[in-house]
Design a protein around this motif. Structure first.
Motif, PDB file in Angstrom:
ATOM      1  N   THR A   3       0.836  -1.080  -0.048  1.00  0.00           N
ATOM      2  CA  THR A   3       0.147   0.062  -0.049  1.00  0.00           C
ATOM      3  C   THR A   3       0.861   1.152  -0.013  1.00  0.00           C
ATOM      4  O   THR A   3       2.140   1.068   0.303  1.00  0.00           O
ATOM      5  CB  THR A   3      -1.088  -0.099   1.297  1.00  0.00           C
ATOM      6  OG1 THR A   3      -0.173   0.093   2.262  1.00  0.00           O
ATOM      7  CG2 THR A   3      -1.844  -1.120   1.526  1.00  0.00           C
ATOM      8  N   LYS A   5       1.086   3.425   2.120  1.00  0.00           N
ATOM      9  CA  LYS A   5       1.287   3.836   3.563  1.00  0.00           C
ATOM     10  C   LYS A   5       2.659   2.822   3.795  1.00  0.00           C
ATOM     11  O   LYS A   5       3.761   3.326   4.204  1.00  0.00           O
ATOM     12  CB  LYS A   5       0.282   3.521   4.559  1.00  0.00           C
ATOM     13  CG  LYS A   5       0.679   3.714   5.843  1.00  0.00           C
ATOM     14  CD  LYS A   5      -0.296   3.367   6.898  1.00  0.00           C
ATOM     15  CE  LYS A   5      -0.319   3.797   8.483  1.00  0.00           C
ATOM     16  NZ  LYS A   5      -1.452   3.476   8.962  1.00  0.00           N
ATOM     17  N   GLN A   6       2.826   1.672   3.273  1.00  0.00           N
ATOM     18  CA  GLN A   6       3.786   0.805   3.461  1.00  0.00           C
ATOM     19  C   GLN A   6       5.031   1.221   2.750  1.00  0.00           C
ATOM     20  O   GLN A   6       6.030   0.968   3.343  1.00  0.00           O
ATOM     21  CB  GLN A   6       3.205  -0.612   3.133  1.00  0.00           C
ATOM     22  CG  GLN A   6       2.245  -1.282   4.202  1.00  0.00           C
ATOM     23  CD  GLN A   6       1.952  -2.548   3.625  1.00  0.00           C
ATOM     24  OE1 GLN A   6       1.568  -2.853   2.448  1.00  0.00           O
ATOM     25  NE2 GLN A   6       1.344  -3.386   4.544  1.00  0.00           N
ATOM     26  N   ARG A   8       5.686   4.259   1.857  1.00  0.00           N
ATOM     27  CA  ARG A   8       6.250   5.652   2.600  1.00  0.00           C
ATOM     28  C   ARG A   8       7.309   4.818   3.643  1.00  0.00           C
ATOM     29  O   ARG A   8       8.138   5.491   3.951  1.00  0.00           O
ATOM     30  CB  ARG A   8       5.168   6.379   2.909  1.00  0.00           C
ATOM     31  CG  ARG A   8       4.661   7.244   1.852  1.00  0.00           C
ATOM     32  CD  ARG A   8       3.674   8.327   2.508  1.00  0.00           C
ATOM     33  NE  ARG A   8       2.498   7.840   3.200  1.00  0.00           N
ATOM     34  CZ  ARG A   8       1.333   7.502   2.715  1.00  0.00           C
ATOM     35  NH1 ARG A   8       1.176   7.418   1.308  1.00  0.00           N
ATOM     36  NH2 ARG A   8       0.525   6.983   3.325  1.00  0.00           N
ATOM     37  N   TYR A   9       6.776   3.932   4.407  1.00  0.00           N
ATOM     38  CA  TYR A   9       7.467   3.695   5.577  1.00  0.00           C
ATOM     39  C   TYR A   9       8.892   2.840   5.094  1.00  0.00           C
ATOM     40  O   TYR A   9       9.888   2.964   5.644  1.00  0.00           O
ATOM     41  CB  TYR A   9       6.467   2.480   6.110  1.00  0.00           C
ATOM     42  CG  TYR A   9       7.300   1.766   7.496  1.00  0.00           C
ATOM     43  CD1 TYR A   9       7.310   2.334   8.592  1.00  0.00           C
ATOM     44  CD2 TYR A   9       7.809   0.506   7.343  1.00  0.00           C
ATOM     45  CE1 TYR A   9       8.073   1.777   9.556  1.00  0.00           C
ATOM     46  CE2 TYR A   9       8.266  -0.142   8.520  1.00  0.00           C
ATOM     47  CZ  TYR A   9       8.572   0.544   9.710  1.00  0.00           C
ATOM     48  OH  TYR A   9       9.022  -0.133  10.646  1.00  0.00           O
ATOM     49  N   SER A  12      11.480   5.447   3.876  1.00  0.00           N
ATOM     50  CA  SER A  12      11.956   6.108   5.044  1.00  0.00           C
ATOM     51  C   SER A  12      12.990   5.223   5.894  1.00  0.00           C
ATOM     52  O   SER A  12      13.970   5.848   6.054  1.00  0.00           O
ATOM     53  CB  SER A  12      11.014   6.374   6.160  1.00  0.00           C
ATOM     54  OG  SER A  12      10.318   5.355   6.843  1.00  0.00           O
ATOM     55  N   GLU A  86       9.670  -9.747   1.729  1.00  0.00           N
ATOM     56  CA  GLU A  86       9.719 -10.323   3.052  1.00  0.00           C
ATOM     57  C   GLU A  86      10.666 -11.517   3.070  1.00  0.00           C
ATOM     58  O   GLU A  86      10.203 -12.505   2.154  1.00  0.00           O
ATOM     59  CB  GLU A  86       8.205 -10.583   3.393  1.00  0.00           C
ATOM     60  CG  GLU A  86       7.975 -11.011   4.792  1.00  0.00           C
ATOM     61  CD  GLU A  86       6.563 -11.077   5.065  1.00  0.00           C
ATOM     62  OE1 GLU A  86       6.036 -11.826   6.189  1.00  0.00           O
ATOM     63  OE2 GLU A  86       5.565 -10.340   4.563  1.00  0.00           O
ATOM     64  N   GLU A  94       8.745  -4.897  10.252  1.00  0.00           N
ATOM     65  CA  GLU A  94       6.968  -5.170  10.636  1.00  0.00           C
ATOM     66  C   GLU A  94       6.415  -3.886   9.716  1.00  0.00           C
ATOM     67  O   GLU A  94       6.782  -2.977  10.239  1.00  0.00           O
ATOM     68  CB  GLU A  94       6.925  -5.202  12.066  1.00  0.00           C
ATOM     69  CG  GLU A  94       5.473  -5.547  12.483  1.00  0.00           C
ATOM     70  CD  GLU A  94       5.380  -7.200  12.241  1.00  0.00           C
ATOM     71  OE1 GLU A  94       4.278  -7.453  11.642  1.00  0.00           O
ATOM     72  OE2 GLU A  94       6.465  -7.973  12.293  1.00  0.00           O
ATOM     73  N   LEU A  95       5.900  -4.337   8.647  1.00  0.00           N
ATOM     74  CA  LEU A  95       5.189  -3.317   7.818  1.00  0.00           C
ATOM     75  C   LEU A  95       3.739  -2.687   8.561  1.00  0.00           C
ATOM     76  O   LEU A  95       3.191  -3.555   9.424  1.00  0.00           O
ATOM     77  CB  LEU A  95       4.634  -4.008   6.557  1.00  0.00           C
ATOM     78  CG  LEU A  95       5.661  -4.025   5.526  1.00  0.00           C
ATOM     79  CD1 LEU A  95       5.257  -4.779   4.269  1.00  0.00           C
ATOM     80  CD2 LEU A  95       6.373  -2.842   5.065  1.00  0.00           C
ATOM     81  N   PRO A  96       3.613  -1.513   8.545  1.00  0.00           N
ATOM     82  CA  PRO A  96       2.388  -0.939   8.945  1.00  0.00           C
ATOM     83  C   PRO A  96       1.057  -1.439   8.107  1.00  0.00           C
ATOM     84  O   PRO A  96       1.207  -1.840   7.134  1.00  0.00           O
ATOM     85  CB  PRO A  96       2.380   0.637   8.814  1.00  0.00           C
ATOM     86  CG  PRO A  96       3.277   0.933   7.768  1.00  0.00           C
ATOM     87  CD  PRO A  96       4.425  -0.435   7.850  1.00  0.00           C
ATOM     88  N   ARG A  97       0.063  -1.575   8.705  1.00  0.00           N
ATOM     89  CA  ARG A  97      -1.315  -2.199   8.458  1.00  0.00           C
ATOM     90  C   ARG A  97      -1.783  -1.020   7.396  1.00  0.00           C
ATOM     91  O   ARG A  97      -1.821   0.077   7.556  1.00  0.00           O
ATOM     92  CB  ARG A  97      -2.277  -2.662   9.387  1.00  0.00           C
ATOM     93  CG  ARG A  97      -1.602  -3.776  10.065  1.00  0.00           C
ATOM     94  CD  ARG A  97      -2.680  -4.531  10.924  1.00  0.00           C
ATOM     95  NE  ARG A  97      -2.481  -5.619  11.641  1.00  0.00           N
ATOM     96  CZ  ARG A  97      -2.305  -6.762  11.381  1.00  0.00           C
ATOM     97  NH1 ARG A  97      -2.181  -7.195  10.102  1.00  0.00           N
ATOM     98  NH2 ARG A  97      -1.790  -7.592  12.226  1.00  0.00           N
ATOM     99  N   GLY A  98      -2.538  -1.447   6.302  1.00  0.00           N
ATOM    100  CA  GLY A  98      -3.178  -0.490   5.684  1.00  0.00           C
ATOM    101  C   GLY A  98      -3.004  -0.444   4.270  1.00  0.00           C
ATOM    102  O   GLY A  98      -3.310   0.255   3.331  1.00  0.00           O
TER     103      GLY A  98
END
Length: 98
Positions: A3, A5-6, A8-9, A12, A86, A94-98
């Protein structure tokens, strides 16, 4: 599929990483793919640098690397490719959910 969000994480997290491999004027080959596949299994997140003397299209190289290694293309910025896969045995991210 990652996603936004993932991605972007992961971008970073990859910001401070140095490129592990370089693609030069000979482009990609089976030997390079095997090494990238082994390294990404241990690291999960890595950068690959495309050198100026590489004549191949950087977008094609990025897609080929992702497809051949079974990884996700996080970003292609300039001549730097960020890949994520992975790990089965060395899970660290650990990826953020979403």
């Amino acid at each position: 599929m990652l996603t936004g969000k993932q991605k972007r994480y992961l971008r970073s997290m990859a910001h401070h990483l140095d490129p592990v491999f370089q693609v030069g004027k000979n482009g990609t080959n089976e030997h390079l793919m095997r090494h990238i596949n082994d390294a990404i299994e241990k690291r999960e997140l890595m950068k690959v640098q495309i050198l100026n003397n590489c004549l191949d299209d950087k977008h094609e190289i990025a897609e080929e690397l992702a497809a051949e290694t079974g990884s996700e293309l996080v970003q292609l910025i300039g001549s730097t490719i960020i890949l994520y896969k992975e790990s089965r045995d060395h899970k660290q991210i650990e990826l953020p959910r979403g």
